[in-house]
Scaffold this active site. Structure first.
Site, PDB file in Angstrom:
ATOM      1  N   LYS A 265      32.922 -22.305  14.072  1.00 25.43           N
ATOM      2  CA  LYS A 265      33.706 -22.702  15.204  1.00 25.43           C
ATOM      3  C   LYS A 265      33.747 -21.875  16.282  1.00 25.43           C
ATOM      4  CE  LYS A 265      36.870 -26.072  12.920  1.00 25.43           C
ATOM      5  NZ  LYS A 265      37.902 -26.304  12.544  1.00 25.43           N
TER       6      LYS A 265
ATOM      7  N   LYS B 258      27.992 -32.317   8.106  1.00 27.67           N
ATOM      8  CA  LYS B 258      29.257 -33.052   7.733  1.00 27.67           C
ATOM      9  C   LYS B 258      29.500 -34.203   8.657  1.00 27.67           C
ATOM     10  CE  LYS B 258      33.206 -31.162   8.563  1.00 27.67           C
ATOM     11  NZ  LYS B 258      34.611 -30.334   8.538  1.00 27.67           N
TER      12      LYS B 258
ATOM     13  N   LYS C 205      34.495 -35.545  13.495  1.00 31.80           N
ATOM     14  CA  LYS C 205      34.840 -36.259  14.699  1.00 31.80           C
ATOM     15  C   LYS C 205      34.582 -35.251  15.761  1.00 31.80           C
ATOM     16  CE  LYS C 205      39.196 -34.023  12.738  1.00 31.80           C
ATOM     17  NZ  LYS C 205      40.220 -34.253  11.800  1.00 31.80           N
TER      18      LYS C 205
HETATM   19  P1  TYM Z   1      40.808 -31.015   8.947  1.00 37.99           P
HETATM   20  O1  TYM Z   1      41.686 -31.732   9.717  1.00 37.99           O
HETATM   21  O2  TYM Z   1      39.591 -30.483   9.408  1.00 37.99           O
HETATM   22  O3  TYM Z   1      40.154 -32.358   7.915  1.00 37.99           O
HETATM   23  C1  TYM Z   1      41.347 -33.001   7.079  1.00 37.99           C
HETATM   24  C2  TYM Z   1      40.788 -33.122   5.472  1.00 37.99           C
HETATM   25  O4  TYM Z   1      39.895 -34.023   5.451  1.00 37.99           O
HETATM   26  C3  TYM Z   1      38.551 -33.327   4.794  1.00 37.99           C
HETATM   27  N1  TYM Z   1      37.385 -33.720   5.422  1.00 37.99           N
HETATM   28  C4  TYM Z   1      36.507 -34.355   5.078  1.00 37.99           C
HETATM   29  N2  TYM Z   1      36.429 -34.504   3.536  1.00 37.99           N
HETATM   30  C5  TYM Z   1      35.037 -35.203   3.321  1.00 37.99           C
HETATM   31  N3  TYM Z   1      34.062 -35.399   4.115  1.00 37.99           N
HETATM   32  C6  TYM Z   1      34.278 -35.170   5.523  1.00 37.99           C
HETATM   33  N4  TYM Z   1      33.388 -35.229   6.461  1.00 37.99           N
HETATM   34  C7  TYM Z   1      35.497 -34.495   5.971  1.00 37.99           C
HETATM   35  N5  TYM Z   1      35.774 -34.227   6.907  1.00 37.99           N
HETATM   36  C8  TYM Z   1      37.059 -33.752   6.842  1.00 37.99           C
HETATM   37  C9  TYM Z   1      38.846 -31.771   4.987  1.00 37.99           C
HETATM   38  O5  TYM Z   1      38.165 -30.975   3.890  1.00 37.99           O
HETATM   39  C10 TYM Z   1      40.553 -31.824   4.962  1.00 37.99           C
HETATM   40  O6  TYM Z   1      40.846 -31.761   3.487  1.00 37.99           O
HETATM   41  N6  TYM Z   1      42.339 -26.674   7.778  1.00 37.99           N
HETATM   42  C11 TYM Z   1      42.517 -27.881   7.488  1.00 37.99           C
HETATM   43  C12 TYM Z   1      43.893 -28.657   7.781  1.00 37.99           C
HETATM   44  C13 TYM Z   1      45.292 -27.814   7.087  1.00 37.99           C
HETATM   45  C14 TYM Z   1      45.413 -27.897   5.902  1.00 37.99           C
HETATM   46  C15 TYM Z   1      46.683 -27.108   5.531  1.00 37.99           C
HETATM   47  C16 TYM Z   1      44.899 -28.525   4.399  1.00 37.99           C
HETATM   48  C17 TYM Z   1      46.012 -26.978   7.874  1.00 37.99           C
HETATM   49  N7  TYM Z   1      46.868 -26.361   6.881  1.00 37.99           N
HETATM   50  C18 TYM Z   1      47.046 -27.087   4.241  1.00 37.99           C
HETATM   51  C19 TYM Z   1      45.393 -28.517   3.420  1.00 37.99           C
HETATM   52  C20 TYM Z   1      46.769 -27.696   3.251  1.00 37.99           C
HETATM   53  C21 TYM Z   1      41.658 -28.568   8.389  1.00 37.99           C
HETATM   54  O7  TYM Z   1      41.091 -28.480   9.226  1.00 37.99           O
HETATM   55  O8  TYM Z   1      41.323 -30.075   7.881  1.00 37.99           O
END
Ligand code: TYM
Length: 328
Positions: free
Chosen positions: A112, A193, A196
């Site tokens: 990032k 991946k 969004k």
């Molecule tokens: P984020 O918001 O990027 O994504 C949310 C969740 O969706 C999963 N994900 C995917 N899984 C499969 N294929 C994809 N293309 C894909 N895109 C997204 C991510 O692995 C995630 O599980 N840091 C985290 C948010 C967070 C969090 C937490 C998660 C903050 N605190 C505590 C769990 C526990 C994040 O940026 O996810």
């Protein structure tokens, strides 16, 4: 021991089927298996600049999607991270436990921040806040997609380090990463991946995409040179990605999907794929539209924050006490 699940999706872009498959869908299934805390990490979203109006809207939209996808707000706390101040406070404490070197090795930070000037300090310390999110609730299991694995490992390290230094305070959580759908790839490029933040809108399917658009995007999805619907990430990554999406949305196993399309070309496969996705998203979209502007949603978030704060404040207090911060 009863299982406690915690997870969240950032409101930093419109929800796509990658987040649905990798995370939200699991959340819905897990409510049958233990106590759940599903939150919206808005403080993580602001580690990169967000338009205030859009952030507010997306936060509401995500909460509505949680419910529309099937999370029962009567049984589980659904809340915004910023509504529970203990997150920021324990986040700071976890920063005091995290080493600069280990934080520097986080691949998400490297990705990032690559090539950007003026990256926020918070983007760097992001995983410490994520550790706090998880540890505050004594989560035993954290359902996430594959890209969060390293953050979960760091969370485990920080929890263990803290416990060793100050006495057992935190539960060391287990990541839960599904076999199928842990990493949904872009429809235009199976090596990146589904995200969004991709500028090419044909690379992802949004949860709010209309049937016509979903059909169009799948019809344009890249495939491989031979014509068989066969699952093999090594030689056929694009088709394997589509097979995984089909499997998740249809409930069929990978082998069953291959069998179903035996002897058929990609055209038919993509058409059926679009239909299973449209069919599954339709009720979610309808429910979403009913909830997103309702006052009920505010009540759910308020109640969720109160329930979450009760648990979180108790853990925060124990952590402060263990470290020797003076309590009154
Ligand atoms: P984020 O918001 O990027 O994504 C949310 C969740 O969706 C999963 N994900 C995917 N899984 C499969 N294929 C994809 N293309 C894909 N895109 C997204 C991510 O692995 C995630 O599980 N840091 C985290 C948010 C967070 C969090 C937490 C998660 C903050 N605190 C505590 C769990 C526990 C994040 O940026 O996810």
């Amino acid at each position: 021991m009863t299982k406690r699940f915690l997870s969240g999706i950032k409101p930093s872009g419109d929800l796509n089927i990658g987040g649905y498959i990798g995370a939200l869908r699991q959340f819905v299934q897990l409510q049958e298996e233990g106590e759940c805390f599903f939150f919206i990490p808005d403080l993580h979203a602001i580690t990169v600049a967000q338009d205030p109006k859009e952030l507010r809207e997306r936060s509401r939209q995500l909460a509505a999607f949680y419910i529309a996808a099937g999370i029962d707000p009567e049984r589980n706390a659904i809340f915004m991270q910023s509504h529970v101040p203990a997150h920021a406070e324990l986040g700071w404490i976890m920063e005091t436990q995290a080493h600069f070197g280990e934080m520097s090795r986080m691949t998400q930070f490297k990705d990032k921040s690559a090539g950007k000037d003026n990256v926020s300090a918070a983007l760097f310390t992001y995983p410490a806040l994520m550790a706090a999110d998880i540890l505050l609730y004594g989560a035993t299991h954290v359902p996430v997609g594959d890209d969060q694995k390293q953050h979960l490992e760091l969370t485990r390290d920080l929890a263990t380090r803290f416990n060793n230094r100050y006495g057992k305070t935190f539960v060391v959580p287990e990541p839960m990463i599904q076999e199928v759908g842990a990493r949904v790839m872009g429809l235009d490029d199976p090596s990146s991946k589904m995200s969004k933040s991709n500028p090419n809108a044909s690379s992802y399917i949004l949860l709010l995409d209309e049937p016509k658009l979903i059909r169009k995007k799948f019809s344009r999805a890249v495939t491989d040179s031979d014509m068989s619907v066969r699952y093999d990430w090594e030689t056929k990554p694009a088709v394997s990605n589509l097979i995984e999406i089909f499997s998740v949305f249809s409930g069929m196993g990978i082998g069953e999907v291959e069998k179903h399309f035996e002897g058929q070309g990609y055209g038919n496969f993509k058409k059926e794929l679009a239909e299973v996705v449209v069919e599954k998203l339709d009720p979610i979209q309808q429910k979403y539209a009913e909830i997103v502007h309702s006052e009920e949603l505010d009540r759910i978030l308020r109640r969720g924050a109160e329930q979450a704060a009760q648990v979180a404040n108790e853990t925060l207090r124990s952590a402060k006490d263990a470290m020797g911060l003076l309590l009154l």
